[in-house]
Every structure is written in C-alpha cells, then in structure tokens.
Design an enzyme around this catalytic site. Structure first.
Site, short mmCIF file in Angstrom:
data_model
loop_
_atom_site.label_atom_id
_atom_site.label_comp_id
_atom_site.label_asym_id
_atom_site.label_seq_id
_atom_site.Cartn_x
_atom_site.Cartn_y
_atom_site.Cartn_z
N TYR A 155 35.27 46.53 29.74
CA TYR A 155 35.43 45.06 29.75
C TYR A 155 36.34 44.64 28.59
CZ TYR A 155 34.34 40.28 31.12
OH TYR A 155 34.43 38.98 31.56
N LYS A 162 35.82 35.99 26.57
CA LYS A 162 34.62 35.26 27.01
C LYS A 162 33.86 34.69 25.82
CE LYS A 162 34.85 35.65 31.55
NZ LYS A 162 35.41 34.52 32.33
P1 NAD Z 1 38.29 35.87 41.65
O1 NAD Z 1 39.38 36.88 41.57
O2 NAD Z 1 37.86 35.44 42.99
O3 NAD Z 1 38.69 34.57 40.81
C1 NAD Z 1 39.52 34.62 39.66
C2 NAD Z 1 40.48 33.46 39.82
O4 NAD Z 1 41.32 33.33 38.66
C3 NAD Z 1 41.43 33.64 41.03
O5 NAD Z 1 41.29 32.54 41.90
C4 NAD Z 1 42.81 33.64 40.39
O6 NAD Z 1 43.79 33.02 41.20
C5 NAD Z 1 42.55 32.82 39.14
N1 NAD Z 1 43.61 32.97 38.13
C6 NAD Z 1 43.96 34.06 37.41
N2 NAD Z 1 45.05 33.79 36.68
C7 NAD Z 1 45.39 32.49 36.92
C8 NAD Z 1 46.43 31.63 36.47
N3 NAD Z 1 47.38 32.05 35.62
N4 NAD Z 1 46.47 30.35 36.95
C9 NAD Z 1 45.52 29.90 37.83
N5 NAD Z 1 44.51 30.69 38.29
C10 NAD Z 1 44.46 31.96 37.84
O7 NAD Z 1 37.06 36.48 40.81
P2 NAD Z 1 35.68 35.84 40.35
O8 NAD Z 1 34.83 36.99 40.02
O9 NAD Z 1 35.24 34.82 41.29
O10 NAD Z 1 36.06 35.16 38.94
C11 NAD Z 1 35.85 33.80 38.65
C12 NAD Z 1 35.33 33.64 37.23
O11 NAD Z 1 34.02 34.20 37.16
C13 NAD Z 1 36.14 34.35 36.16
O12 NAD Z 1 36.19 33.56 35.00
C14 NAD Z 1 35.32 35.60 35.89
O13 NAD Z 1 35.56 36.10 34.59
C15 NAD Z 1 33.93 35.03 36.02
N6 NAD Z 1 32.85 35.99 36.21
C16 NAD Z 1 32.92 36.94 37.20
C17 NAD Z 1 31.87 37.84 37.38
C18 NAD Z 1 31.93 38.93 38.44
O14 NAD Z 1 31.23 39.92 38.30
N7 NAD Z 1 32.71 38.77 39.49
C19 NAD Z 1 30.75 37.77 36.53
C20 NAD Z 1 30.70 36.78 35.55
C21 NAD Z 1 31.76 35.90 35.40
O1 0WE Z 2 35.26 38.62 34.17
C1 0WE Z 2 35.25 39.46 35.05
C2 0WE Z 2 36.56 39.88 35.70
C3 0WE Z 2 37.63 39.96 34.67
C4 0WE Z 2 38.97 40.47 35.10
C5 0WE Z 2 39.17 41.43 36.07
C6 0WE Z 2 40.46 41.87 36.34
C7 0WE Z 2 40.74 42.95 37.33
C8 0WE Z 2 42.16 42.91 37.84
C9 0WE Z 2 40.04 39.98 34.39
N1 0WE Z 2 41.31 40.41 34.63
C10 0WE Z 2 41.52 41.32 35.58
N2 0WE Z 2 42.81 41.76 35.76
C11 0WE Z 2 43.17 42.56 36.79
O2 0WE Z 2 44.35 42.97 36.88
N3 0WE Z 2 34.07 40.05 35.40
C12 0WE Z 2 32.85 39.66 34.69
C13 0WE Z 2 33.94 41.12 36.41
C14 0WE Z 2 34.06 42.42 35.67
O3 0WE Z 2 35.27 42.92 35.34
C15 0WE Z 2 35.05 44.09 34.64
C16 0WE Z 2 33.68 44.31 34.51
C17 0WE Z 2 33.03 43.25 35.17
C18 0WE Z 2 31.56 43.01 35.27
C19 0WE Z 2 35.97 44.97 34.07
C20 0WE Z 2 35.51 46.09 33.38
C21 0WE Z 2 34.15 46.32 33.26
C22 0WE Z 2 33.22 45.45 33.81
#
Ligand code: NAD
Ligand code: 0WE
Length: 262
Positions: A155, A162
């Site tokens: 991460y 974050k």
């Molecule tokens: P996702 O890929 O569906 O959403 C990420 C979004 O970020 C996408 O819609 C992408 O277009 C947008 N984005 C990235 N760069 C951008 C830019 N320059 N301008 C505008 N938009 C941009 O994935 P998700 O998991 O739904 O992520 C949404 C949020 O939830 C993120 O902040 C992620 O860190 C957080 N989150 C995810 C998880 C998980 O496990 N999936 C857990 C906790 C928090």
């Molecule tokens: O916040 C996130 C996603 C963050 C994320 C993921 C990517 C993958 C593709 C941000 N940037 C990118 N860039 C890319 O090119 N999460 C909480 C989901 C997540 O992502 C991980 C996790 C978990 C959980 C990455 C490594 C280890 C654990």
C-alpha cells in the site's frame, strides 16, 4: 428517505464495481438528486447507464489533477444547480510502480507528489471550488483506508496519502464548520474494485480480512453506500471531522476469536 431534497455531486464513479456506484445507489434510493463527474471520456460509457438508473442527467468531465478542469466542472454544474448540498470524493491514485515492492526502495518524489495531489489535495480543491454554491447544512464526504494508520505490504505511499486525506477531513471540518458544512470520511474495508484489480495478491487480502474481522467477512459497496447516505443526511447533523470505519470490525481486532475457512 434520508436525502429528500438534497442535491449531491458524486466524483469517482469509474464503473459498476466502484464504491461510488454503491453510494449512488443508496443516495438515489434515499431520495437524493444526483450529479456525477468522470475523469475522462473513456469512463463516460460506464457511467451513463448507472447515472440513468439514478435518474441523473448531469454528467460532467473533471480531472482533479487540473485546477482549470475542477473550476470548469463546478462552473458547469452551477448552470444546472444554482446551489447544492454536498459532494462525495471517491478518488484515489498513485502510479502503479509505487504500489508494488518495499516502501523505501520503490517510493519516489514524483510518486509521492502524484499520490498526495490526486488522493488528498483534490478533496481540498473540490471543497474550495464548491464553497460558493454549497447550501447551509451541506455535507462533504471522502473515502479512506486503514493503511493510513497501520502498515501492510504494497500500500506504501498511498498510506501516507490517506493519512493526509484524514487530516484534510479534520482541517476542512474546522474550516467549514462556521458555514454549517460538515466534512467526514468513511474508512472502507477492502473491496474488489477497478482500483484494487491491479493489486497483487488482492484475493489473499480479502481472505485475511475475513479471518480477522469480527463479522467474519468483507464489506460491500452497498454497505459503504448506506453509511455515506447517513453521513450526508441531516440525521448526522452532529458529526463532523470524523473517520467512520465500515470494515466489518477489522480495525478493532488484534486476533480473531476463531479462524474462518478459505
Ligand atoms: P475505483 O477505481 O472504482 O475509483 C477510483 C476513482 O478515482 C475512479 O473513478 C477514477 O476515475 C478516479 N480518479 C483517479 N484519478 C483521477 C483524476 N486525476 N481525476 C478524477 N478522477 C480520478 O476504485 P474504488 O475502490 O471505488 O476507489 C474509490 C475510493 O475508495 C478511493 O479513494 C480509494 O482509495 C477508496 N478506498 C477503496 C477501497 C477498496 O478496497 N476498493 C478501500 C478503502 C478505500
Ligand atoms: O485505496 C485503495 C486503492 C488505491 C490505488 C490503487 C491503484 C491500482 C492501480 C491507488 N492507485 C492505484 N494505481 C494504479 O495504477 N485501496 C484501499 C485498495 C487497495 O489498494 C491496495 C491495497 C488495497 C486494500 C494496494 C496495495 C495493497 C493493498
């Protein structure tokens, strides 16, 4: 109907697996009027059917790495909505090379800059641009992850970003409190979205989560959506600057009471 007569902008819906899609579904069900921003043309085709199912016709391009794009997007929104009641920031990004390998070896100045810019500063930037149009009792919401306070493999710099986003939530809450605008974050457990699909061993992470979490499972975007609807509703009028965990209890457990089978 938690959100009757509320106009809420949702930023970060990439496809039906996005956490923002679960949030949109809950907010629509609770009576909110919704608008959406999308990062680029390529993602518009995924957004269209979801926006339609939420009776929304306001779809605006917004790349949060660019101030002009943010100002143009909010300007365009203000032509459709004179005022609105908040937004959801569901956006995070770090270059892929930052999210694989040993933290001290893989982290670069540029990777750090991009991760913090897109994943934290953009929340401040959206608040700044939206402020003139936000009604009394508005609510802003962002999505964070437990990697802000505890380490896990890969991460990496996203954990730092974050941590910044969570401090951002508190400083925005303090800054906007006098306008009666609340600012909160949901810390979601791991969910298999587009942002998670590129991550090595993600399935192993989901299994580990189910083993530790008191509820013995992971959470869904719909469960995150329901808490998002609450936090943006007037039922949460006394909550601001808070990080609410929606993680089946993972963060409070030091050791599971019993192992769960894979
Ligand atoms: P996702 O890929 O569906 O959403 C990420 C979004 O970020 C996408 O819609 C992408 O277009 C947008 N984005 C990235 N760069 C951008 C830019 N320059 N301008 C505008 N938009 C941009 O994935 P998700 O998991 O739904 O992520 C949404 C949020 O939830 C993120 O902040 C992620 O860190 C957080 N989150 C995810 C998880 C998980 O496990 N999936 C857990 C906790 C928090
Ligand atoms: O916040 C996130 C996603 C963050 C994320 C993921 C990517 C993958 C593709 C941000 N940037 C990118 N860039 C890319 O090119 N999460 C909480 C989901 C997540 O992502 C991980 C996790 C978990 C959980 C990455 C490594 C280890 C654990």
């Amino acid at each position: 109907m938690l959100l009757k007569n509320k106009k809420i902008l949702i930023c970060g819906l990439a496809n039906k697996y996005s956490i923002a899609a679960g949030i949109a579904e809950s907010m629509h069900r609770e009576g909110a009027e919704l608008a959406f921003t999308y990062q680029n043309e390529r993602l518009l085709k995924n957004l269209k059917p979801i926006a339609k199912s939420c009776n929304s016709t306001i779809l605006i391009e917004c790349d949060v790495s660019d101030d002009d794009s943010i100002n143009k997007a909010i300007g365009e929104l203000s032509k459709k909505w004179e005022n609105f009641d908040g937004f959801v920031h569901s956006i995070g990004f770090a270059p892929a090379d930052q999210l694989e390998g040993n933290f001290v070896d893989v982290t670069t100045r540029d990777g750090f800059k991009i991760a913090h810019d897109i994943s934290s500063y953009s929340f401040t930037a959206l608040a700044k641009a939206s402020k003139p149009y936000l009604n009394d009792s508005s609510a802003l919401l962002t999505l964070t992850y437990h990697g802000s306070t505890q380490t896990l493999p890969n991460y990496n710099v996203m954990g730092l970003a974050k941590a910044s986003l969570e401090a951002n939530t508190r400083f925005l809450a303090a800054s906007l409190g006098k306008e009666n605008i609340r600012v909160n974050a949901i810390s979601a457990g791991p969910i298999k979205t587009l942002a998670a699909s590129g991550v090595k061993n993600f399935r192993k992470m989901l299994n580990h989560h189910s083993n530790i979490a008191p509820l013995g499972r992971t959470v869904t975007s719909e469960e995150v959506g329901n808490v998002a609807a609450f936090l943006c509703s007037d039922f949460a009028s006394g909550i601001t600057g808070e990080i609410t965990y929606v993680d089946a209890g993972f963060n409070i457990a030091a050791m599971p009471l019993q192992e769960v089978e894979d």
